[in-house]
Design a protein around this motif. Structure first.
Motif, short mmCIF file in Angstrom:
data_model
loop_
_atom_site.label_atom_id
_atom_site.label_comp_id
_atom_site.label_asym_id
_atom_site.label_seq_id
_atom_site.Cartn_x
_atom_site.Cartn_y
_atom_site.Cartn_z
N LEU A 1 0.82 -1.21 0.00
CA LEU A 1 0.00 0.00 0.00
C LEU A 1 0.85 1.26 0.00
O LEU A 1 0.52 2.25 -0.66
N GLY A 2 1.96 1.22 0.75
CA GLY A 2 2.79 2.42 0.88
C GLY A 2 3.68 2.68 -0.31
O GLY A 2 4.26 3.76 -0.43
N VAL A 47 -1.73 6.35 6.79
CA VAL A 47 -0.43 5.86 7.25
C VAL A 47 0.57 7.00 7.28
O VAL A 47 0.38 8.04 6.67
N ARG A 48 1.65 6.77 8.03
CA ARG A 48 2.75 7.72 8.04
C ARG A 48 4.05 6.95 7.83
O ARG A 48 4.34 6.00 8.56
N SER A 49 4.81 7.35 6.86
CA SER A 49 6.12 6.74 6.61
C SER A 49 7.12 7.26 7.63
O SER A 49 7.16 8.46 7.93
N HIS A 57 5.42 11.91 6.37
CA HIS A 57 4.22 12.58 5.88
C HIS A 57 2.99 11.69 6.05
O HIS A 57 2.99 10.53 5.63
N LEU A 58 1.94 12.24 6.64
CA LEU A 58 0.68 11.52 6.79
C LEU A 58 0.04 11.37 5.41
O LEU A 58 -0.10 12.34 4.67
N TYR A 95 5.88 1.86 8.53
CA TYR A 95 4.67 2.68 8.48
C TYR A 95 3.90 2.58 9.79
O TYR A 95 3.64 1.48 10.30
N THR A 96 3.52 3.74 10.31
CA THR A 96 2.53 3.77 11.37
C THR A 96 1.15 3.88 10.72
O THR A 96 1.02 4.35 9.58
N VAL A 97 0.13 3.45 11.44
CA VAL A 97 -1.24 3.51 10.93
C VAL A 97 -2.10 4.29 11.91
O VAL A 97 -2.31 3.86 13.04
N GLU A 98 -2.59 5.45 11.48
CA GLU A 98 -3.39 6.32 12.35
C GLU A 98 -4.88 6.15 12.11
O GLU A 98 -5.68 6.49 12.99
N GLY A 99 -5.26 5.66 10.96
CA GLY A 99 -6.68 5.49 10.66
C GLY A 99 -6.90 4.30 9.74
O GLY A 99 -6.10 4.05 8.83
#
Length: 391
Positions: free
Chosen positions: A296-297, A315-317, A322-323, A303-307
């Motif tokens: 996906l990224g 996600v945020r790399s 960058h979100l 990757y963090t996953v915020e939503g």
């Protein structure tokens, strides 16, 4: 962040303790200069924070003061009874009880006989009244090797002692703990001895621990750790327990900075290792879905996953910070700061990039229909509420 087993109850029998102690000092009419000591504590790699101090001798037995310098490193906490003669030394995974003037002691609830009786005296280093114990008993109780004499430096040395420093949290009568030296996980109930049940195999530095329960009875332990110098790196661990047994775990290293990951999705638990997102069914612990974050990224990263929603993921790399909003069906991605921030704010993001700077300062909040809600610069005087409409 493995180690030898800590259970010494069978090893340190009264016969062993009474018969194997060899006096450090030979009896002599000539006063002997006390040895200093160095006790080295085992870590995943090498040693760390050795305890140093001086010894005293009484009738051929070498004693060491259980002062703050020694107890802080060993992880033992001393409490006294009202009479001030019986001391309990509690290290959660190690329990010792001694009485001043008595050679009988308890080690992990087992009776043992010491080579000489403990006493209390003023320690020249701390200038306080301290408990003195035979140094060989301290070393053996903490799983160390035999004392050796460093004649050149007039010093007694022992290696591989087990530091008992742990982080603890309790939930409904059960105490969970993680050992900082190597990441071993323990549980204890009531006055029972702690039992090792798992390990994250990691040395922890400035860490914290929290234990919670899910609606359907699983226990979740979360460990956060800031490490390195000057502690600019961050990692976290999530462990899921069912009926006291570890069934799932994940580890994520954020390196510079701290990331945010969602913890629940549609009533299920979310585990993220930065590469793969796993959806864990509450109650059973079964993996009911996996999401390939690399795919996906758009490349190998962390990757963090915020939503997370059925149709999109936020996600945020770790590399570019960058979100990003990604359509789960098409894979199309949108870098959100370019959509939500004005030109001046975008310039700040691009000129103040990590690792020494900040990220885009965006935080995903929630979804309402086709509207996504975000916060810019959360907690500051410049905080703003922003929205994005799904196309």
């Amino acid at each position: 962040m493995m180690y030898k087993k800590y259970a010494l109850a069978t090893l340190l029998t009264s016969t062993l303790l009474a018969s194997t102690f060899t006096p450090i000092y030979a009896k002599s009419a000539t006063p002997v200069t006390p040895y200093s000591y160095e006790l080295n504590y085992a870590q995943k790699e090498g040693y760390y924070s050795p305890s140093h101090g001086s010894t005293v001798t009484r009738q051929g037995t070498t004693f060491v003061a259980m002062n703050d310098w020694l107890t802080d490193q060993s992880g033992l906490q001393i409490t006294w009874d009202q009479s001030g003669t019986r001391a309990s030394l509690d290290g959660f995974i190690k329990k010792i009880a001694v009485r001043v003037g008595s050679r009988t002691a308890l080690l992990d609830h087992q009776k043992v006989t010491l080579s000489a009786a403990p006493f209390k005296a003023i320690d020249p280093l701390s200038e306080k009244s301290e408990l003195y114990l035979p140094i060989r008993f301290v070393v053996q109780a903490l799983g160390g090797t035999e004392l050796r004499i460093d004649a050149a430096n007039h010093k007694l040395v022992a290696d591989h002692l087990q530091s008992l420093n742990v982080l603890k949290d309790s939930y409904q009568g059960t105490t969970y703990a993680v050992k900082k030296a190597n990441g071993d996980i323990y549980i204890a109930q009531g006055k029972n001895l702690a039992k090792r049940i798992a390990s994250i195999n990691e040395t922890l530095d400035l860490a914290d621990i929290e234990v919670t329960a899910t609606p359907k009875g699983l226990r979740i332990m979360r460990i956060g750790d800031s490490y390195g110098e000057p502690h600019i790196n961050y990692q976290d661990f999530t462990l899921i327990f069912k009926n006291g047994a570890l069934i799932r775990q994940s580890h994520m290293n954020y390196h510079w900075g701290v990331g945010t990951n969602i913890e629940m999705y549609n009533g299920n638990i979310v585990l993220n290792d930065g590469q793969t997102l796993r959806i864990i069914e509450d109650g059973t612990g079964k993996v009911i879905d996996t999401i390939d974050l690399f795919k996906l990224g758009g490349g190998k990263d962390t990757y963090t996953v915020e939503g997370l929603q059925p149709d999109f993921i936020v996600v945020r790399s770790i590399k570019n910070t960058h979100l990003t909003l990604i359509d789960r069906q098409t894979g199309k991605s949108i870098i959100l700061y370019k959509e939500l921030l004005n030109a001046n704010q975008q310039e700040q993001v691009e000129n103040d990039a990590p690792p020494m700077g900040r990220d885009d300062r965006l935080t995903y909040v929630k979804r309402n229909g086709n509207t996504l809600y975000f916060t810019y610069d959360k907690g500051s005087k410049n905080e703003k509420k922003l929205t994005y409409t799904l196309k």
